[in-house]
Design an enzyme around this catalytic site. Structure first.
Site, PDB file in Angstrom:
ATOM      1  CE1 TYR A 193      51.038 -29.446 -35.179  1.00  0.00           C
ATOM      2  CE2 TYR A 193      50.127 -27.625 -34.233  1.00  0.00           C
ATOM      3  CZ  TYR A 193      50.315 -28.921 -34.417  1.00  0.00           C
ATOM      4  OH  TYR A 193      50.168 -29.573 -33.466  1.00  0.00           O
TER       5      TYR A 193
ATOM      6  CG  ASP B 129      48.898 -33.712 -25.461  1.00  0.00           C
ATOM      7  OD1 ASP B 129      49.220 -32.621 -25.041  1.00  0.00           O
ATOM      8  OD2 ASP B 129      47.528 -33.745 -25.500  1.00  0.00           O
TER       9      ASP B 129
ATOM     10  CE  LYS C  33      57.542 -44.351 -39.197  1.00  0.00           C
ATOM     11  NZ  LYS C  33      57.586 -45.220 -38.218  1.00  0.00           N
TER      12      LYS C  33
ATOM     13  CG  ASP D  84      50.326 -31.321 -30.532  1.00  0.00           C
ATOM     14  OD1 ASP D  84      50.202 -30.590 -29.328  1.00  0.00           O
ATOM     15  OD2 ASP D  84      49.533 -31.762 -31.400  1.00  0.00           O
TER      16      ASP D  84
ATOM     17  CG  ASP E 163      57.254 -45.979 -34.617  1.00  0.00           C
ATOM     18  OD1 ASP E 163      58.599 -45.584 -34.597  1.00  0.00           O
ATOM     19  OD2 ASP E 163      57.076 -46.857 -35.553  1.00  0.00           O
TER      20      ASP E 163
HETATM   21  C1  IPM Z   1      49.396 -27.276 -28.083  1.00  0.00           C
HETATM   22  C2  IPM Z   1      47.893 -27.467 -28.630  1.00  0.00           C
HETATM   23  C3  IPM Z   1      47.920 -26.622 -29.867  1.00  0.00           C
HETATM   24  C4  IPM Z   1      49.051 -27.130 -30.763  1.00  0.00           C
HETATM   25  C5  IPM Z   1      46.562 -26.610 -30.651  1.00  0.00           C
HETATM   26  C6  IPM Z   1      45.586 -25.887 -29.570  1.00  0.00           C
HETATM   27  C7  IPM Z   1      46.650 -25.774 -31.820  1.00  0.00           C
HETATM   28  O1  IPM Z   1      47.575 -28.789 -28.875  1.00  0.00           O
HETATM   29  O2  IPM Z   1      49.864 -26.292 -27.716  1.00  0.00           O
HETATM   30  O3  IPM Z   1      49.923 -28.331 -27.839  1.00  0.00           O
HETATM   31  O4  IPM Z   1      48.652 -28.118 -31.390  1.00  0.00           O
HETATM   32  O5  IPM Z   1      50.032 -26.911 -30.800  1.00  0.00           O
HETATM   33 MG    MG Z   2      48.920 -30.036 -28.091  1.00  0.00          MG
END
Ligand code: IPM
Ligand code: MG
Length: 362
Positions: A143, A253, A193, A249, A225
């Site tokens: 990042y 999710d 990884k 990240d 993975d």
């Molecule tokens: C998160 C989001 C952010 C990230 C984006 C919006 C930059 O996806 O907080 O998970 O990738 O960290």
């Molecule tokens: Mg995110």
């Protein structure tokens, strides 16, 4: 009487709607604790680009630095999608994290019992009580590494991003994970990884060295993975999940969906003790449903609970919010993202906030 100074960055899309509900809940619980909140609003993301020409204006930085904590909604939207990378709303969020040195991102993925049916995973796979804490490194890695675009020797356009981690960055996030694990099962699964990436080999080595210094901690290494696959196959094997910035990240999710909806996961981004942290839902600005009054405010409300816990050590107040959320769900109320087929208690954003407040009064 304690006074809390909280900076509020509502941001874009559903940000203002969900943050407003969290503020209501924090007001309610703080009133009960005899605590006063001073809210200081500031701009971030697309709306800050529109007002100030920058996704993270200097004024916002100052307000956040002066606050005890920052409550954030979300950033981004269609309107700003074609801007160059450096000027995008998301850049504002990254700059915020970096400027406050928020290297530790805690993302608890908890399956509330009443939401088991909302999870896409079969109930026998989900088990009785799923409670995973993702500890994501937040100010390093790909990042923040060098990136750019260029034309290669064959005249073809190319672009690159770079994953860089130094030992110190890995050490400090490993320590956060260990601290968290000591209050839980002591078991950390560290994601990397290592079979491919040099940065992952340093990651694995450093985590191992740190873990050897602390008794009561076991570390298991897992390729990213495989971790994605295992989270769906057998999520109960995870307790603390330690990750780099990008792996966290992605996997957070994934983990969020186990809980029924990405609209349920809060987060705390922390730096040095005593410095302001940022508390925000892990989901985005959901521009497709912005302004419709249907967004799920619970991840933001739960982020408010984390704010009280980590900033003011108001553990009792934090627990009361979490319990109120659980009770509202037990009573059958759902925002659209959580609703099972046949659910007849679908409520909007404001109503969900009101229900949590009412529960705090009960
Ligand atoms: C998160 C989001 C952010 C990230 C984006 C919006 C930059 O996806 O907080 O998970 O990738 O960290
Ligand atoms: Mg995110």
């Amino acid at each position: 009487m304690t006074v809390c100074n909280i900076a509020v960055l509502k941001g874009d899309g559903i940000g203002p709607e969900i943050v407003t509900e969290c503020q209501k809940v924090l007001e309610k619980v703080c009133e009960q604790e005899n605590v006063t909140i001073n809210w200081e609003e500031a701009h971030i993301g697309g709306e800050a680009i529109d007002c100030f020409g920058s996704p993270y204006p200097e004024e916002t930085l100052q307000i956040c630095q002066a606050a005890d904590a920052v409550l954030l909604g979300a950033v981004g939207g269609y309107k700003w999608e074609t801007l160059p990378g450096e000027q995008r709303p998301e850049k504002g969020l990254l700059a915020l994290r970096s400027s406050l040195n928020l290297y530790a991102n805690l993302r608890p993925a908890l399956v509330y019992k009443p939401l088991k049916a909302a999870s896409p995973l079969r109930s026998d796979i989900l088990g009785d009580r799923l409670d995973i804490l993702v500890v994501r490194e937040l100010t390093g890695g790909i990042y923040f590494g060098p990136r750019g675009k260029r034309v290669n020797a064959q005249g073809i356009e190319e672009a690159y991003d770079t994953e860089i981690y130094n030992k110190e960055e890995i050490r400090r996030i490993a320590k956060v994970a260990m601290q968290a694990a000591l209050g839980r099962s002591g078991k950390i699964i560290s994601v990397d990884k290592d079979n491919v990436l040099e940065s992952s080999r340093l990651w694995r080595q450093t985590v191992k060295e740190e873990a050897e210094k602390v008794s009561g901690i076991t570390v298991q290494n897992m390729y990213v993975d495989n971790a994605a696959m295992q989270l769906v196959r057998n999520p109960g094997q995870f307790d603390v999940l330690l990750t780099s910035n990008m792996f966290g990240d992605i996997l957070s999710d994934l983990a969020s969906m186990l809980t029924g909806s990405i609209g349920m996961l809060p987060s705390a981004s922390l730096g040095e003790p005593g410095k302001p942290g940022v508390f925000e839902p892990i989901h985005g600005s959901a521009p497709d449903i912005a302004g419709k009054g249907i967004a799920n405010p619970l991840a933001t409300i739960l982020s408010g609970a984390m704010l009280l816990r980590y900033t003011y050590q108001l553990e009792g107040a934090a627990k009361r919010i979490e319990k109120a959320v659980e009770t509202v769900l037990e009573n059958g109320y759902r925002t659209a993202d959580l609703a099972e087929a046949g659910c007849n208690k679908i409520v909007g954003t404001v109503e969900m906030g009101n229900l949590v407040c009412a529960q705090l009064d009960a």
